[in-house]
Motif scaffolding. Structure first.
Motif, PDB file in Angstrom:
ATOM      1  N   ASP A  57      77.165 -32.546 -49.224  1.00  0.00           N
ATOM      2  CA  ASP A  57      77.627 -32.063 -50.520  1.00  0.00           C
ATOM      3  C   ASP A  57      78.546 -33.098 -51.127  1.00  0.00           C
ATOM      4  O   ASP A  57      79.760 -33.056 -50.955  1.00  0.00           O
ATOM      5  CB  ASP A  57      78.356 -30.727 -50.342  1.00  0.00           C
ATOM      6  N   THR A  82      67.827 -21.211 -52.000  1.00  0.00           N
ATOM      7  CA  THR A  82      68.714 -22.056 -51.164  1.00  0.00           C
ATOM      8  C   THR A  82      68.076 -22.328 -49.811  1.00  0.00           C
ATOM      9  O   THR A  82      68.665 -22.074 -48.745  1.00  0.00           O
ATOM     10  CB  THR A  82      70.120 -21.439 -50.997  1.00  0.00           C
ATOM     11  N   SER A  83      66.861 -22.872 -49.847  1.00  0.00           N
ATOM     12  CA  SER A  83      66.118 -23.100 -48.607  1.00  0.00           C
ATOM     13  C   SER A  83      65.533 -24.501 -48.565  1.00  0.00           C
ATOM     14  O   SER A  83      65.347 -25.157 -49.605  1.00  0.00           O
ATOM     15  CB  SER A  83      65.013 -22.062 -48.454  1.00  0.00           C
ATOM     16  N   THR A 138      72.035 -22.628 -41.991  1.00  0.00           N
ATOM     17  CA  THR A 138      71.512 -21.661 -41.023  1.00  0.00           C
ATOM     18  C   THR A 138      70.058 -21.987 -40.729  1.00  0.00           C
ATOM     19  O   THR A 138      69.223 -22.031 -41.635  1.00  0.00           O
ATOM     20  CB  THR A 138      71.626 -20.226 -41.558  1.00  0.00           C
ATOM     21  N   ASP A 175      80.752 -25.180 -46.923  1.00  0.00           N
ATOM     22  CA  ASP A 175      79.321 -25.392 -46.762  1.00  0.00           C
ATOM     23  C   ASP A 175      78.844 -24.888 -45.409  1.00  0.00           C
ATOM     24  O   ASP A 175      79.574 -24.957 -44.417  1.00  0.00           O
ATOM     25  CB  ASP A 175      79.010 -26.885 -46.860  1.00  0.00           C
ATOM     26  N   SER A 176      77.601 -24.427 -45.376  1.00  0.00           N
ATOM     27  CA  SER A 176      77.021 -24.008 -44.097  1.00  0.00           C
ATOM     28  C   SER A 176      75.506 -24.140 -44.146  1.00  0.00           C
ATOM     29  O   SER A 176      74.896 -24.127 -45.215  1.00  0.00           O
ATOM     30  CB  SER A 176      77.414 -22.570 -43.753  1.00  0.00           C
ATOM     31  N   LYS A 228      66.086 -24.483 -54.794  1.00  0.00           N
ATOM     32  CA  LYS A 228      67.432 -24.086 -55.181  1.00  0.00           C
ATOM     33  C   LYS A 228      67.523 -22.570 -55.376  1.00  0.00           C
ATOM     34  O   LYS A 228      68.538 -21.948 -55.073  1.00  0.00           O
ATOM     35  CB  LYS A 228      67.838 -24.807 -56.469  1.00  0.00           C
ATOM     36  N   THR A 245      68.179 -22.346 -44.340  1.00  0.00           N
ATOM     37  CA  THR A 245      68.832 -21.954 -45.583  1.00  0.00           C
ATOM     38  C   THR A 245      70.239 -22.517 -45.591  1.00  0.00           C
ATOM     39  O   THR A 245      70.808 -22.807 -44.535  1.00  0.00           O
ATOM     40  CB  THR A 245      68.878 -20.428 -45.753  1.00  0.00           C
ATOM     41  N   TYR A 246      70.801 -22.663 -46.780  1.00  0.00           N
ATOM     42  CA  TYR A 246      72.106 -23.311 -46.872  1.00  0.00           C
ATOM     43  C   TYR A 246      73.006 -22.595 -47.866  1.00  0.00           C
ATOM     44  O   TYR A 246      72.550 -21.851 -48.738  1.00  0.00           O
ATOM     45  CB  TYR A 246      71.942 -24.777 -47.286  1.00  0.00           C
ATOM     46  N   THR A 247      74.293 -22.859 -47.732  1.00  0.00           N
ATOM     47  CA  THR A 247      75.314 -22.444 -48.691  1.00  0.00           C
ATOM     48  C   THR A 247      76.134 -23.669 -49.029  1.00  0.00           C
ATOM     49  O   THR A 247      76.613 -24.362 -48.121  1.00  0.00           O
ATOM     50  CB  THR A 247      76.237 -21.364 -48.092  1.00  0.00           C
ATOM     51  N   THR A 260      78.805 -25.439 -52.348  1.00  0.00           N
ATOM     52  CA  THR A 260      79.499 -25.197 -53.607  1.00  0.00           C
ATOM     53  C   THR A 260      79.185 -26.265 -54.637  1.00  0.00           C
ATOM     54  O   THR A 260      79.430 -26.060 -55.809  1.00  0.00           O
ATOM     55  CB  THR A 260      81.015 -25.148 -53.384  1.00  0.00           C
TER      56      THR A 260
END
Lengths: 112, 114
Positions: free
Chosen positions: B94, B71-72, B5, B2-3, B68, B24-26, B28
């Protein structure tokens, strides 16, 4: 009032000494966390505990140790092995399943 | 992994200006998203949150919508005040993997000038 207390607010130590930072919560939260914050940077996870007598290393656990003997308390020891201990330390807690964490006021540690 | 920004700061605005801080994100799994605020010398305070797609979190005039598709989770306020000067952190949890850890952005320092 319920909340998280950290003491002391400012702490000064000489190099080579271990120091213990206190974190207490009366929110009946299961999980507790320790973070380190350096100037201009985000928070980095040191250790966390989701249940009494159990804890896990975070991203930067080297040079730190913790204990969780009571649900309310999660002290952090900064050992002499921590190469750069001067930082702002934040404790947080949460109830399992809700996601958000609640933070204490922080302890600013200066080691010279 | 996960990250998160965030837009880099510092951000300086005049009082009553419109504020946007991008995030914004990442992830899983199926994250919950948060904005925290930190005033000088203090801990973090939860500002708002959203737990699923299209949710809008709001508090004290601040808003953020969980998008979604992009991803913001951008933070907005229509008219900022000097008292809004602080550092703002975007974060995600998460919980799809059974842990309760938060992943934080690096923070955005906001200064409002009268």
């Amino acid at each position: 009032d319920g909340g998280i207390t950290q003491s002391p607010k400012y702490l000064f130590r000489k190099e080579g000494q271990n120091v213990t930072l206190s974190c207490e919560q009366n929110l009946n939260h299961d999980a507790m966390y320790w973070y380190r914050q350096d100037p201009g940077q985000g928070l980095r996870l040191i250790y966390y505990s989701q249940i009494v007598n159990d804890f896990q290393k975070g991203d930067i656990a080297e040079g730190y140790s913790v204990s969780r003997e009571k649900k309310e308390s999660f002290p952090l020891t900064v050992t002499s092995a921590q190469k750069n201990p001067t930082a702002f330390y934040l404790c947080a807690s949460t109830t399992t399943g809700v996601g958000e964490q609640y933070f204490g006021p922080g302890t600013r540690l200066t080691v010279t | 992994g996960d990250s998160v920004t965030q837009m880099e700061g510092p951000v300086t605005l005049s009082e009553e200006a419109f504020l946007t801080i991008n995030c914004t994100y990442t992830a899983t799994g199926y994250p919950s998203l948060f904005w925290y605020v930190q005033y000088p010398g203090e801990g973090l305070q939860l500002l708002l949150k959203a737990t699923k797609a299209d949710d809008k979190g709001s508090n004290k005039g601040f808003e953020a919508t969980y998008r979604k598709e992009t991803t913001s989770f951008h933070l907005e306020k229509g008219s900022v005040q000097v008292s809004d000067s602080a550092v703002y952190f975007c974060a995600l949890s998460d919980r799809g993997f059974g842990n309760e850890k938060l992943t934080f952005g690096t923070g955005t320092r906001l200064t409002i000038i009268p």
